[in-house]
Design an enzyme around this catalytic site. Structure first.
Site, PDB file in Angstrom:
ATOM      1  N   HIS A  90       0.847  -1.201   0.000  1.00 40.32           N
ATOM      2  CA  HIS A  90       0.000   0.000   0.000  1.00 40.32           C
ATOM      3  C   HIS A  90       0.884   1.254   0.000  1.00 40.32           C
ATOM      4  CE1 HIS A  90      -2.721   3.137   1.299  1.00 40.32           C
ATOM      5  NE2 HIS A  90      -3.664   2.392   0.739  1.00 40.32           N
ATOM      6  N   GLU A 159      -3.471   2.345  -7.454  1.00 43.46           N
ATOM      7  CA  GLU A 159      -3.894   3.479  -6.629  1.00 43.46           C
ATOM      8  C   GLU A 159      -2.901   4.617  -6.777  1.00 43.46           C
ATOM      9  OE1 GLU A 159      -6.394   2.081  -3.101  1.00 43.46           O
ATOM     10  OE2 GLU A 159      -4.333   1.615  -2.566  1.00 43.46           O
ATOM     11  N   GLY A 165      -6.788   9.575  -0.459  1.00 37.39           N
ATOM     12  CA  GLY A 165      -7.137  10.395   0.703  1.00 37.39           C
ATOM     13  C   GLY A 165      -7.133  11.882   0.427  1.00 37.39           C
TER      14      GLY A 165
HETATM   15  P1  PGA Z   1      -9.000   6.748  -0.167  1.00 40.11           P
HETATM   16  O1  PGA Z   1      -7.937   5.585   0.114  1.00 40.11           O
HETATM   17  O2  PGA Z   1     -10.253   6.068  -0.659  1.00 40.11           O
HETATM   18  O3  PGA Z   1      -9.198   7.411   1.160  1.00 40.11           O
HETATM   19  O4  PGA Z   1      -8.413   7.639  -1.198  1.00 40.11           O
HETATM   20  C1  PGA Z   1      -7.762   4.557  -0.816  1.00 40.11           C
HETATM   21  C2  PGA Z   1      -6.726   3.589  -0.355  1.00 40.11           C
HETATM   22  O5  PGA Z   1      -5.721   4.014   0.231  1.00 40.11           O
HETATM   23  O6  PGA Z   1      -6.869   2.378  -0.553  1.00 40.11           O
END
Ligand code: PGA
Length: 236
Positions: A90, A159, A165
């Site tokens: 991640h 991602e 975030g």
């Molecule tokens: P987010 O996070 O939806 O808050 O952007 C996604 C993630 O880190 O998997």
């Protein structure tokens, strides 16, 4: 489709239990056909008795059975809850905690050896995205170094770091273009993650090579997470 929730450092043991009960009720009552994954914090893990399509996983672990690794959990701790799904790579592990590609690959190989389903995350920072798609592809491919892409229990989550975030979602065109390029190399299911919420779930799930979403912020509210599952049910 796969609809996954990463709690990160949110929810307590009590609120996770309440969340799982409500999620389970929704999945059973709606007859959802989606594969739903939840990654609670390690302190809130337990053997949740949920519908079979709801899978609980761990957000992180150290690639050991047990030992002297202060603050980490290993296989023995995960085994206690009968869990067999893990997130590896991640962006917060890579960028906040400085996990190198070598460490991500080491974790991957360890948990692959132990038969875990692995949601392996990749994604480029903003400066790379600004250089264009070839730089993005190169960066993401470099994050696949040392990863056995033929592993049958692999799921890859794309991602973009700049969309996690932040409330900034990659555009459907950017996601489409990137997943198309990733698909040439990766046969495993491909998820998109980065500020996914009920309002953009449909558009994202309609993207050709997108097999689901990995959601942080919006999924911490069980009602919103269920809404996203319902959207997937309407589309498939
Ligand atoms: P987010 O996070 O939806 O808050 O952007 C996604 C993630 O880190 O998997």
């Amino acid at each position: 489709m796969i609809i996954a929730s990463n709690f990160k450092t949110n929810h307590t043991r009590a609120s996770t239990r309440a969340y799982m009960e409500e999620l389970d009720r929704f999945v059973r009552e709606s007859g959802s056909r989606q594969r739903v994954m939840v990654f609670p914090p390690a302190t809130a893990l337990e053997r949740f008795e949920t519908a079979p399509q709801i899978v609980t996983g761990v957000q992180n672990a150290y690639p050991v059975e047990k030992g002297s690794f202060t603050g980490e959990i290993g296989l023995e701790q995960i085994d206690e809850f009968g869990l067999r799904t893990i997130l590896v790579g991640h962006s917060e592990r890579r960028h906040i905690f400085g996990e190198t590609q070598q460490m991500c690959a080491q974790k991957y190989t360890f948990f692959q050896t132990h038969g875990f389903e692995i949601v392996y995350c990749i994604g480029e920072p903003e400066a790379v995205r600004q250089k264009g798609i070839e730089a993005v592809v190169d960066y993401n491919f470099a994050q696949l170094e040392g990863i056995d892409l033929d592993y049958g229990k692999l799921i890859v989550a794309y991602e973009p770091v700049w969309a996690i975030g932040t409330g900034l979602t990659a555009s459907a065109e950017q996601i489409d273009e990137t997943l198309t390029r990733l698909r040439r190399k990766i046969k495993a299911p491909l998820l998109y993650g980065g500020s996914v919420k009920p309002a953009n779930t449909e558009e994202i799930l309609k993207i050709e090579n997108c097999d689901g979403v990995l959601v942080g912020t919006a999924s911490w509210d069980v009602g919103q997470f269920c809404e996203m599952i319902a959207i997937a049910d309407r589309l498939s």
